[in-house]
Design a protein around this motif. Structure first.
Motif, PDB file in Angstrom:
ATOM      1  N   UNK A   1       1.159  -1.241  -0.102  1.00 43.94           N
ATOM      2  CA  UNK A   1       0.102   0.017   0.144  1.00 43.94           C
ATOM      3  C   UNK A   1       0.887   1.073  -0.071  1.00 43.94           C
ATOM      4  N   UNK A   2       0.293   2.165  -1.200  1.00 44.99           N
ATOM      5  CA  UNK A   2       1.602   3.369  -1.159  1.00 44.99           C
ATOM      6  C   UNK A   2       0.725   4.313  -1.060  1.00 44.99           C
TER       7      UNK A   2
ATOM      8  N   UNK B   1       5.428  -2.151  14.566  1.00 40.04           N
ATOM      9  CA  UNK B   1       5.723  -2.164  16.581  1.00 40.04           C
ATOM     10  C   UNK B   1       5.937  -0.890  17.215  1.00 40.04           C
ATOM     11  N   UNK B   2       7.585  -0.150  16.271  1.00 38.90           N
ATOM     12  CA  UNK B   2       7.614   1.209  16.481  1.00 38.90           C
ATOM     13  C   UNK B   2       7.009   2.080  16.077  1.00 38.90           C
ATOM     14  N   UNK B   3       5.407   2.382  14.934  1.00 40.94           N
ATOM     15  CA  UNK B   3       5.034   3.241  14.814  1.00 40.94           C
ATOM     16  C   UNK B   3       3.911   2.875  15.921  1.00 40.94           C
ATOM     17  N   UNK B   4       3.268   1.865  16.296  1.00 39.99           N
ATOM     18  CA  UNK B   4       2.902   2.148  17.543  1.00 39.99           C
ATOM     19  C   UNK B   4       3.038   2.365  18.857  1.00 39.99           C
ATOM     20  N   UNK B   5       4.494   1.646  19.061  1.00 48.59           N
ATOM     21  CA  UNK B   5       4.797   2.096  20.361  1.00 48.59           C
ATOM     22  C   UNK B   5       5.454   3.806  20.436  1.00 48.59           C
ATOM     23  N   UNK B   6       5.690   4.223  19.110  1.00 43.45           N
ATOM     24  CA  UNK B   6       6.171   5.672  19.346  1.00 43.45           C
ATOM     25  C   UNK B   6       4.919   6.994  18.710  1.00 43.45           C
TER      26      UNK B   6
ATOM     27  N   UNK C   1      -1.210  -7.198  11.373  1.00 46.93           N
ATOM     28  CA  UNK C   1      -1.839  -8.276  11.279  1.00 46.93           C
ATOM     29  C   UNK C   1      -1.802  -8.986  10.561  1.00 46.93           C
ATOM     30  N   UNK C   2      -2.317  -8.166   9.229  1.00 45.68           N
ATOM     31  CA  UNK C   2      -2.096  -8.888   7.781  1.00 45.68           C
ATOM     32  C   UNK C   2      -0.963  -8.556   7.225  1.00 45.68           C
ATOM     33  N   UNK C   3       0.620  -8.489   7.917  1.00 47.59           N
ATOM     34  CA  UNK C   3       1.634  -8.572   7.119  1.00 47.59           C
ATOM     35  C   UNK C   3       1.718  -7.402   5.257  1.00 47.59           C
ATOM     36  N   UNK C   4       0.498  -6.247   5.764  1.00 49.59           N
ATOM     37  CA  UNK C   4       0.955  -5.876   4.019  1.00 49.59           C
ATOM     38  C   UNK C   4       2.347  -4.555   4.884  1.00 49.59           C
ATOM     39  N   UNK C   5       3.067  -4.267   3.991  1.00 50.28           N
ATOM     40  CA  UNK C   5       3.802  -3.623   3.769  1.00 50.28           C
ATOM     41  C   UNK C   5       2.808  -2.547   3.753  1.00 50.28           C
TER      42      UNK C   5
ATOM     43  N   UNK D   1       7.256   1.113   5.760  1.00 44.98           N
ATOM     44  CA  UNK D   1       6.608   0.171   6.921  1.00 44.98           C
ATOM     45  C   UNK D   1       6.920  -1.486   6.747  1.00 44.98           C
ATOM     46  N   UNK D   2       7.051  -2.098   8.036  1.00 46.29           N
ATOM     47  CA  UNK D   2       6.898  -3.126   7.227  1.00 46.29           C
ATOM     48  C   UNK D   2       6.453  -4.312   8.760  1.00 46.29           C
TER      49      UNK D   2
END
Length: 240
Positions: free
Chosen positions: A159-160, A188-193, A208-212, A237-238
């Protein structure tokens, strides 16, 4: 840079605000023509292209709700705004001789097809661009979440998210001169930060669905093309 696509099927998320240019409201003809030309560069690589466009240039459900409007009514209006943008983008793409279909999550058969997953995939396989309008068809969900949902449903490889900035920063680059852009991040970094990439529903669904996801600047000509052909631009992000 390699001119062969790294991905065969992609979904591009565009903000409604991107279509208004410097007008402050509505659709700027020059801007929608520019966006269509950027999509065309990717299409002519032989890539299967789908698009989700927001409606913030016309009406934002959250803004309407904060002004005292019922949230469900406001979100329904926002979803209809995305249909207007989708039809405009469809027209611009077809002016470039690119076969395009609009599928709406809210039935309005006189102007768009209903969203049918298998039919959308068939359109892509036949070389048509598919624009997914009206979000998820439900209030309380953003078009970011709709983009992740549709990308998963059609089995897009990436997804772009084409935005107003170069990528994802540690803080708002329009306010802070010392903001640092990330080249790569894990979900996880996006969520934690608590980085403001997409809303948490969209981020969780993508993780959850491993979508980059790749965030890039729409206003730099050729950026989407570069991303599709493996160029190192924006922020990827992945899951790690």
């Amino acid at each position: 840079m390699d001119t062969k696509p790294e991905f065969q099927r992609v979904l591009i998320k565009l903000s409604g605000e991107a279509l208004m240019g410097n007008q402050g409201f509505g659709i700027m003809p020059e801007m929608i023509a520019y966006v269509a030309a950027e999509v065309a560069k990717v299409f002519h690589l032989g890539v299967e292209v789908s698009i989700v466009v927001g409606g913030g240039n016309i009406f934002r459900g959250v803004a309407g709700s904060s002004a005292g409007m019922d949230r469900t009514s406001a979100d329904n209006m926002g979803m209809l705004a995305t249909v207007i943008n989708s039809l405009a983008l469809c027209d611009a793409l077809e002016k470039l001789d690119i076969p395009t279909r609009v599928q709406s999550a809210i039935r309005m058969d006189r102007v768009a097809e209903p969203f049918i997953r298998r039919k959308a995939i068939r359109h892509l396989e036949k070389g048509r661009v598919v624009i997914f309008a009206a979000g998820t068809g439900n209030p309380y969900f953003t078009t970011d979440t709709a983009a992740v949902l549709r990308a998963n449903e059609i089995r897009a490889q990436i997804l772009f998210k084409a935005t107003q900035v170069e990528g994802v920063y540690d803080k708002d680059p329009q306010i802070h001169d010392d903001a640092v852009m990330f080249d790569t991040l894990s979900y996880m970094q996006v969520i934690e930060k608590q980085l403001h990439v997409m809303d948490m529903t969209a981020i969780s669904l993508a993780m959850e669905h491993d979508l980059p996801l790749q965030v890039l600047n729409l206003h730099t000509a050729g950026n989407i093309y570069k991303a599709v052909t493996g160029g190192e631009i924006g922020t990827r992000i992945y899951n790690t």
